[in-house]
Design an enzyme around this catalytic site. Structure first.
Site, short mmCIF file in Angstrom:
data_model
loop_
_atom_site.label_atom_id
_atom_site.label_comp_id
_atom_site.label_asym_id
_atom_site.label_seq_id
_atom_site.Cartn_x
_atom_site.Cartn_y
_atom_site.Cartn_z
N SER A 27 0.82 -1.21 0.00
CA SER A 27 0.00 0.00 0.00
C SER A 27 0.85 1.26 0.00
O SER A 27 0.70 2.13 -0.87
CB SER A 27 -0.94 0.00 1.21
OG SER A 27 -1.68 1.20 1.27
N GLN A 86 10.92 -5.41 9.44
CA GLN A 86 12.05 -4.51 9.16
C GLN A 86 13.35 -4.88 9.86
O GLN A 86 14.41 -4.90 9.22
CB GLN A 86 11.67 -3.07 9.51
CG GLN A 86 10.74 -2.42 8.51
CD GLN A 86 10.47 -0.96 8.85
OE1 GLN A 86 11.20 -0.33 9.62
NE2 GLN A 86 9.41 -0.41 8.27
N HIS A 108 7.29 5.40 9.53
CA HIS A 108 6.79 5.23 10.90
C HIS A 108 8.01 5.06 11.79
O HIS A 108 9.00 4.44 11.41
CB HIS A 108 5.87 4.01 10.98
CG HIS A 108 5.28 3.76 12.33
ND1 HIS A 108 4.93 4.77 13.19
CD2 HIS A 108 4.97 2.60 12.99
CE1 HIS A 108 4.42 4.26 14.31
NE2 HIS A 108 4.44 2.95 14.21
#
Length: 332
Positions: A27, A86, A108
Site C-alpha cells: 500500500s 524490518q 513510521h
C-alpha cells in the site's frame, strides 16, 4: 504551534543525481515509488525473490532488485515493509551495504524509537509519514493533489537531512497538502495511542458495545448494525470535512443535544483514566515489548483474536447486509 511546510519550502533539486530505493511495493510502497517516479526521480524497488509484487512493480515501469542490491545502489533507502519485518531485513540485507552519505528513510518511527533498528553513525536517518493509506495517497497524487504528512529527522550527519527529507516529501506529493515537523518519538507514541484508544481499538469496541446493547435489549440485529456501524461513515465524513462543529451543525438538534448530554456519560472519567494508562504503556515501551514478543512467539494470540473477532455477530450481520449494497464496492 506546529511548523508546517509546503511546496515552496522544499527543493527537488536536492534529489538530483540521487537514487531512491523503495523497499516494499504494498500500500505505501507502491504509492511512494510511483509518485516519486512520476515526479522525475530515479526510483528502484527492493523486494525478496518470488515476491508477488515483483511483476506489478516492473509492469509499472520500475526497476526491481533484491533488497541487498537496492541497499548498494540507493542513496535514499526507504523502508516501507511491515514494521515487524524490518529489523530482520535490515540486519541481514541492508547493514552489510550501508555507506557514508546514504539516508535511511522511514514512514513510521516504531523501530527507531524502540531501538529495534540502530543505525550506524555515518548515515542520515529521517522520516516522512503520510497520514493516509497508500492507495488514497496515489489516487490524490494522480489528480494533482496530495495527502498531509509528518517529517522528522533522527540523525543528521550530512547537515542536509531535513532539506532532503522535505524534498522527498515533495517528490511523493505530500508538500502539496502540508507537512508538519515532528520527532520520531512524538510520531510513534501519538500514532500508537491514536490507533489503540480512538481510531481502531476505541472505535471498534464502541461500535460493538452499542450493537450488543441494542441486540440484548431485543432490537433487530440488522437495525442495530445500521445505527451503530453503517451510519458511522456519514458522521465521520462530516467531522473530516469540518470538525466536530460542522458535524453538530449538520445533524438534527435532537442528535446534537444527545451528543452534549449523553456522550460524556459513555466516555467518562474512567475511560479517560484508561486512555492515560494506554498512553503510559506506549511511552514506557510496554506495548512495544508485548507486540515484539507476540511476533517472536509466532503470533498465536494475535491470530486467535483476529479469528474470534471475525466471528462477532456484527460481522456476520454486516456481511449479509453489505451483499445487498453493491455500490459500496465502488467507493473502496
Amino acid at each position: 504551534m506546529a511548523r508546517m511546510y509546503y511546496d515552496p519550502d522544499a527543493d527537488l533539486t536536492l534529489l538530483q543525481g540521487k537514487t531512491i530505493g523503495v523497499l516494499g511495493f504494498g500500500s505505501q510502497g507502491h504509492a511512494h515509488a510511483l509518485n516519486a517516479k512520476d515526479n522525475g526521480q530515479q526510483v528502484i524497488v527492493g523486494l525478496y525473490p518470488g515476491s508477488q509484487s515483483w511483476r506489478k512493480a516492473e509492469e509499472a515501469g520500475l526497476k526491481v532488485y533484491e533488497v541487498g542490491e537496492v541497499a548498494k545502489q540507493a542513496d535514499i533507502l526507504v523502508l516501507l515493509i511491515p514494521d515487524m519485518a524490518q529489523p530482520k531485513v535490515y540486519k541481514e540485507a541492508i547493514v552489510p551495504h550501508l555507506r557514508r552519505g546514504q539516508m535511511l528513510m522511514f514512514a513510521h518511527g516504531f523501530n527507531i524509537h524502540y531501538k529495534q533498528i540502530v543505525p550506524p553513525p555515518f548515515v542520515d536517518v529521517a522520516m516522512v509519514a503520510p497520514k493516509s493509506p497508500g492507495h488514497r495517497m496515489r489516487d490524490l497524487f494522480t489528480r494533482g493533489l496530495g495527502v498531509p504528512a509528518l517529517v522528522a529527522v533522527y540523525q543528521d550527519v550530512s547537515g542536509q537531512a531535513k532539506p532532503i527529507a522535505l524534498a522527498y516529501a515533495k517528490a511523493v506529493g505530500c508538500t502539496r497538502a502540508g507537512v508538519i515537523e515532528t520527532t520520531f518519538k512524538e510520531e510513534t507514541e501519538t500514532d500508537l495511542f491514536g490507533e489503540q484508544a480512538v481510531l481502531c481499538g476505541g472505535v471498534s469496541n464502541l461500535i460493538k458495545a452499542g450493537f450488543e446493547t441494542l441486540v440484548k435489549a431485543g432490537y433487530q440485529p440488522e437495525v442495530a448494525y445500521f445505527e451503530c456501524l453503517h451510519e458511522l461513515k456519514l458522521i465521520v465524513d462530516l467531522i473530516y470535512q469540518g470538525g466536530l462543529s460542522w458535524m453538530r451543525y449538520s445533524v438534527s438538534d435532537t442528535a446534537e443535544f444527545g451528543d452534549y448530554t449523553r456522550g460524556p456519560r459513555v466516555i467518562d472519567e474512567h475511560v479517560r483514566q484508561q486512555m492515560a494508562r494506554i498512553l503510559k504503556e506506549v511511552q514506557d515501551g510496554t506495548f512495544a515489548r508485548e507486540w515484539i514478543a507476540e511476533n517472536d512467539e509466532g503470533r498465536k494470540r494475535f491470530l486467535r483474536m483476529r479469528e474470534e473477532e471475525s466471528q462477532h455477530p456484527i460481522e456476520q450481520v454486516g456481511k449479509r447486509l453489505r451483499e445487498m449494497m453493491p455500490w459500496l464496492k465502488q467507493t473502496t
